[in-house]
Design an enzyme around this catalytic site. Structure first.
Site, PDB file in Angstrom:
ATOM      1  N   THR A 100      30.375  38.674  35.037  1.00 31.28           N
ATOM      2  CA  THR A 100      31.042  38.012  36.177  1.00 31.28           C
ATOM      3  C   THR A 100      30.373  38.495  37.469  1.00 31.28           C
ATOM      4  OG1 THR A 100      32.636  39.777  36.530  1.00 31.28           O
ATOM      5  CG2 THR A 100      33.286  38.049  34.968  1.00 31.28           C
TER       6      THR A 100
ATOM      7  N   GLY B 212      35.918  34.305  37.756  1.00 29.55           N
ATOM      8  CA  GLY B 212      35.725  35.367  36.760  1.00 29.55           C
ATOM      9  C   GLY B 212      36.791  35.368  35.668  1.00 29.55           C
ATOM     10  N   ILE B 213      37.216  36.551  35.294  1.00 24.90           N
ATOM     11  CA  ILE B 213      38.211  36.700  34.223  1.00 24.90           C
ATOM     12  C   ILE B 213      39.523  36.024  34.627  1.00 24.90           C
ATOM     13  CG2 ILE B 213      39.629  38.413  33.001  1.00 24.90           C
ATOM     14  CD1 ILE B 213      37.146  40.311  33.154  1.00 24.90           C
TER      15      ILE B 213
ATOM     16  N   ASP C 289      45.301  34.568  45.347  1.00 22.47           N
ATOM     17  CA  ASP C 289      44.011  35.191  45.660  1.00 22.47           C
ATOM     18  C   ASP C 289      43.813  35.264  47.167  1.00 22.47           C
ATOM     19  OD1 ASP C 289      41.398  36.238  45.292  1.00 22.47           O
ATOM     20  OD2 ASP C 289      41.112  35.009  43.516  1.00 22.47           O
TER      21      ASP C 289
ATOM     22  N   TYR D 209      36.501  53.912  40.500  1.00 22.05           N
ATOM     23  CA  TYR D 209      36.911  52.795  39.633  1.00 22.05           C
ATOM     24  C   TYR D 209      37.594  53.314  38.370  1.00 22.05           C
ATOM     25  CZ  TYR D 209      36.549  48.396  37.010  1.00 22.05           C
ATOM     26  OH  TYR D 209      36.832  47.253  36.288  1.00 22.05           O
TER      27      TYR D 209
ATOM     28  N   ASP E  95      47.093  38.954  49.355  1.00 18.47           N
ATOM     29  CA  ASP E  95      46.250  40.146  49.460  1.00 18.47           C
ATOM     30  C   ASP E  95      47.017  41.267  48.769  1.00 18.47           C
ATOM     31  OD1 ASP E  95      44.862  42.428  50.041  1.00 18.47           O
ATOM     32  OD2 ASP E  95      44.769  42.098  52.205  1.00 18.47           O
ATOM     33  N   VAL E  96      46.527  41.698  47.621  1.00 14.80           N
ATOM     34  CA  VAL E  96      47.299  42.676  46.831  1.00 14.80           C
ATOM     35  C   VAL E  96      47.429  44.030  47.531  1.00 14.80           C
ATOM     36  CG1 VAL E  96      46.702  41.572  44.619  1.00 14.80           C
ATOM     37  CG2 VAL E  96      45.354  43.538  45.420  1.00 14.80           C
TER      38      VAL E  96
ATOM     39  N   LYS F 107      41.525  52.574  37.221  1.00  8.58           N
ATOM     40  CA  LYS F 107      41.921  51.881  35.990  1.00  8.58           C
ATOM     41  C   LYS F 107      42.723  52.808  35.067  1.00  8.58           C
ATOM     42  CE  LYS F 107      40.227  47.813  36.867  1.00  8.58           C
ATOM     43  NZ  LYS F 107      41.043  46.586  36.895  1.00  8.58           N
TER      44      LYS F 107
ATOM     45  N   TRP G 225      31.986  54.168  19.599  1.00  9.01           N
ATOM     46  CA  TRP G 225      31.022  55.236  19.281  1.00  9.01           C
ATOM     47  C   TRP G 225      31.714  56.575  19.184  1.00  9.01           C
ATOM     48  CZ3 TRP G 225      26.406  53.890  17.684  1.00  9.01           C
ATOM     49  CH2 TRP G 225      25.786  52.732  18.188  1.00  9.01           C
TER      50      TRP G 225
END
Ligand code: NDP
Length: 252
Positions: free
Chosen positions: A193, A21-22, A41, A158, A65-66, A162, A252
């Protein structure tokens, strides 16, 4: 002069969640700019395969493992021991969750916060401990969802995780400035992703595209190019910034 500022030759970079992914796009960008990159990872086979796909020999894999503080400490200490210091950290490890808040289990809330918010903070802290006397650059992959609620997508956990990342980034930028460590976040809009495919009804993609002025999802490399810029000396006066890359979604 400007080309030299983007040159990362000799820098040691760590990318959490760098197997795909990213994160993998970030590994590719940093390696192309000359850095030696450690993919940090969870899945050893995927991580080792991703590292082996770079013919330069400047990409390696380390298990991380974070959510496990001991794993974070060991991984960063091991990298610093092998390479002398950590110069760049990009935190891309993250998980998503889409559930109505009234159905959300406590365990799920805790897991999302543990990976996205606590994991990011702990990695940033350990990386900073191992940044040498010339300082360094930390780039967190936050999210557009850390700035706006996106409530229709049912992602309170989520969004909260963030939002926490973005304020931690600003706080760390202030604390670490005297060590010459810059701390910034890139806040992507919707990017195609595994994370945006997993458990997401197919009509949501159509809705995201419809609401995005550029009328398409982002590509991982469109996030990675900004990350590489922020990691480099070309961004030497940037710290504490949250930079949106969202095709205009939040305009927007
Ligand atoms: P992916 O799911 O493709 O990649 C996430 C990576 O993080 C995977 O390699 C995954 O490993 C790893 N990971 C998950 N949990 C842990 C853990 N506990 N320790 C170490 N690594 C872990 O997601 P994306 O590339 O899309 O997302 C990368 C970042 O960008 C995330 O922080 C995400 O929140 C953020 N983002 C993504 C957006 C998007 O639209 N895609 C939009 C905005 C932000 P494994 O393979 O084992 O699961």
């Amino acid at each position: 002069m400007y080309r030299e500022l983007l040159d990362l030759t000799g820098r040691i970079a760590v990318v959490t969640g760098g197997s795909r992914g990213i994160g993998l796009a970030v590994v590719t960008a940093l390696e192309e700019f000359g850095a030696h990159v450690v993919i940090a990872d969870l899945l050893d086979d995927a991580g080792a395969a991703a590292a082996a796909s770079f013919p330069s020999g400047r990409v390696e894999y380390a298990h991380l493992d974070v959510t496990d503080a001991a794993s974070v400490e060991q991984t960063f200490a091991g990298i610093a021991e092998r390479h002398g210091a950590v110069d760049i950290l990009v935190t891309s490890a993250g998980i998503a969750n889409h559930q109505p808040s009234l159905e959300l289990e406590r365990e799920t809330w805790d897991r999302v916060l543990a990976v996205n918010a606590t994991g990011t903070f702990w990695c940033a802290r350990e990386a900073a401990r191992h940044m040498g006397s010339r300082g360094g650059s930390i780039v967190a992959i936050g999210s557009m969802s850390g700035e706006l609620a996106n409530a229709p997508q049912r992602q309170a956990a989520y969004n909260a995780s963030k939002g926490a990342v973005h304020l931690a980034v600003k706080s760390l930028a202030i604390e670490f400035a005297e060590q010459n460590i810059r701390v910034n976040a890139v806040a992507p809009g919707y990017v195609g992703t595994e994370l945006t495919k997993d458990g997401v009804p197919s009509d949501w993609w159509d809705d995201w595209v419809r609401r995005t002025p550029m009328a398409r999802l982002g590509r991982p490399e469109e996030i990675a190019s900004l990350v590489a810029f922020l990691a480099s000396d070309a961004a030497s006066y940037m710290t504490g910034s949250i930079v949106l890359v969202d095709g205009g979604y939040s305009a927007w």
